[in-house]
Write a protein that holds these residues in place. Structure first.
Motif, PDB file in Angstrom:
ATOM      1  N   THR A  10       0.289  -1.258  -0.421  1.00  0.00           N
ATOM      2  CA  THR A  10      -0.526  -0.164   0.103  1.00  0.00           C
ATOM      3  C   THR A  10       0.923   1.047   0.296  1.00  0.00           C
ATOM      4  O   THR A  10       1.615   1.319   0.805  1.00  0.00           O
ATOM      5  N   PRO A  11       0.709   2.386  -0.420  1.00  0.00           N
ATOM      6  CA  PRO A  11       1.263   3.140  -1.142  1.00  0.00           C
ATOM      7  C   PRO A  11       1.647   3.984   0.325  1.00  0.00           C
ATOM      8  O   PRO A  11       1.845   4.825   0.384  1.00  0.00           O
ATOM      9  N   VAL A  12       0.244   4.591   0.944  1.00  0.00           N
ATOM     10  CA  VAL A  12       0.538   5.451   2.242  1.00  0.00           C
ATOM     11  C   VAL A  12       1.487   4.396   3.039  1.00  0.00           C
ATOM     12  O   VAL A  12       1.723   4.999   4.058  1.00  0.00           O
ATOM     13  N   VAL A  13       1.486   3.482   3.684  1.00  0.00           N
ATOM     14  CA  VAL A  13       2.585   2.728   4.267  1.00  0.00           C
ATOM     15  C   VAL A  13       3.295   2.830   4.048  1.00  0.00           C
ATOM     16  O   VAL A  13       3.851   3.042   5.139  1.00  0.00           O
ATOM     17  N   ARG A  14       3.696   2.006   2.841  1.00  0.00           N
ATOM     18  CA  ARG A  14       5.101   2.486   2.869  1.00  0.00           C
ATOM     19  C   ARG A  14       5.748   4.038   2.481  1.00  0.00           C
ATOM     20  O   ARG A  14       6.378   4.440   3.531  1.00  0.00           O
ATOM     21  N   ALA A  15       5.604   5.199   2.505  1.00  0.00           N
ATOM     22  CA  ALA A  15       5.302   6.427   2.539  1.00  0.00           C
ATOM     23  C   ALA A  15       5.627   6.765   4.634  1.00  0.00           C
ATOM     24  O   ALA A  15       6.239   7.964   4.830  1.00  0.00           O
ATOM     25  N   ARG A  43       8.295   4.815   5.515  1.00  0.00           N
ATOM     26  CA  ARG A  43      10.319   5.261   5.354  1.00  0.00           C
ATOM     27  C   ARG A  43      10.387   7.231   4.876  1.00  0.00           C
ATOM     28  O   ARG A  43      11.399   7.222   5.720  1.00  0.00           O
ATOM     29  N   ILE A  44       9.433   7.616   4.990  1.00  0.00           N
ATOM     30  CA  ILE A  44       9.396   9.150   5.664  1.00  0.00           C
ATOM     31  C   ILE A  44       8.490   9.514   7.120  1.00  0.00           C
ATOM     32  O   ILE A  44       9.349  10.032   7.555  1.00  0.00           O
ATOM     33  N   GLY A  45       7.518   8.943   7.426  1.00  0.00           N
ATOM     34  CA  GLY A  45       6.768   9.544   8.595  1.00  0.00           C
ATOM     35  C   GLY A  45       7.030   9.382  10.102  1.00  0.00           C
ATOM     36  O   GLY A  45       7.762   9.832  10.907  1.00  0.00           O
ATOM     37  N   VAL A  46       7.868   8.028   9.920  1.00  0.00           N
ATOM     38  CA  VAL A  46       8.306   6.825  10.960  1.00  0.00           C
ATOM     39  C   VAL A  46       9.756   7.929  10.959  1.00  0.00           C
ATOM     40  O   VAL A  46       9.914   8.514  12.250  1.00  0.00           O
TER      41      VAL A  46
END
Length: 333
Positions: free
Chosen positions: A64-69, A72-75
């Motif tokens: 899922t793009p949201v989970v990957r973003a 990779r970026i949010g966390v």
């Protein structure tokens, strides 16, 4: 008891069946798994290569793009912000950081290439130049960053005599102010004194005496400053008699009276006053109208101009009219 019959075995690599004695159906030596040192197959159940339900759901979630973003970026961003927040949560660390920032800022601002040493003002009169120099927010020499050019420009623009101003910091530490002043074209008499106005009606300066600017025409009346363009058009049309004109008076904030010497007043209409002035000049050229002894010339009615004679002229007219009547009476049988 019947003897057991050996089942044929499938040989690797050749796909050929072998007999119990080791001979192949097509001849030649027999190769079995024992010759390659391979372990015998387990008799237990075979392992299912398909992933488990949990692993399948995790893989789909990772795609899922949201989970990957977020991963990779949010966390990482959250971790960095959290760390900075915890580090800056101490008041002493914040004070040290601000002190270092101010030191670096002052070091950069006080460099010689950012220093302003002189102020040059051009295009302004002596009074305006003195006001511009007095409004400089800091004393010179000073850093370029210590002078708010926008605020300084706005302060200069609020001067009545200033139409526009341009500020430029030139190489060598010179602040140049190019001032364009408003040009006064007319005077306006008010209860507070005499004001000089430009072509738009904007105030430029004040006067204490009328004879200080005898070259400028005079306006009077409430609201005259709001109709300066129209007043200039009337004065331009009345150029042939401008030497006799004492000024224009605004009446009711809607029309003008042209005041001449000898206490004569020409009452102009609210609509097309310039055309009324041109008609009056035509009458004067044809019948020498303005040389007559009158106090009011009413041009508000375009089809019927009205003249009001002075007291002396009216008495002379009455005497002349009475003499004409007497002569006519005596001449009757």
């Amino acid at each position: 008891m019947r003897p057991l019959k050996a089942e044929p075995r499938f040989m690797p690599h050749t796909g050929r069946a072998a007999t119990p004695g080791g001979a192949q159906h097509f001849g030649g030596p027999s190769f079995t798994s024992q010759h390659f040192g391979a372990a015998p197959r387990s008799a237990g159940p075979r392992r299912d290569p398909a992933p488990s339900r949990l692993a399948f759901r995790l893989q789909r979630l990772w795609l899922t793009p949201v989970v990957r973003a977020v991963t990779r970026i949010g966390v990482p961003t959250f971790v960095v912000v959290l760390g900075l927040g915890l580090w800056l949560g101490d008041q002493g660390r914040r004070a040290d950081l601000l002190a270092k920032y101010e030191d670096v800022k002052l070091t950069i601002e006080n460099r010689p290439e950012f220093r302003v040493s002189t102020l040059e003002v051009d295009g302004a009169s002596a009074e305006v130049e003195a006001a511009v120099r007095a409004m400089l927010p800091v004393g010179l020499p000073a850093s370029r960053f210590a002078i708010d050019l926008d605020a300084y420009r706005a302060a200069i623009g609020r001067l009545d005599a200033v139409k526009s101003v341009a500020l430029v910091v030139r190489p060598g530490g010179t602040l140049s102010a190019h001032v364009t002043e408003r040009e006064p074209v007319i005077l306006w008499r008010t209860p507070m004194g005499i004001e000089m106005l430009d072509e738009t009606g904007h105030r430029t300066a004040s006067l204490t005496r009328r004879d200080a600017r005898p070259d400028l025409p005079l306006l009077a009346g409430e609201g005259a400053d709001q109709a300066v363009p129209e007043a200039l058009e009337i004065l331009a049309a009345a150029q042939p008699i401008l030497s006799r004109a004492r000024g224009l008076v605004r009446v009711g904030e809607r029309r003008w009276d042209l005041v001449l010497d000898r206490d004569q007043r020409i009452m102009l209409p609210a609509e097309n006053p310039v055309r009324a002035v041109e008609r009056m000049l035509a009458l004067d050229a044809a019948e020498d109208l303005l040389s007559r002894d009158f106090t009011r010339l009413d041009l508000r009615n375009e089809t019927r101009p009205t003249i009001r004679l002075s007291a002396h002229a009216l008495e002379a007219y009455r005497q002349a009219a009475a003499g004409t009547t007497t002569i006519q009476t005596k001449a009757a049988p």
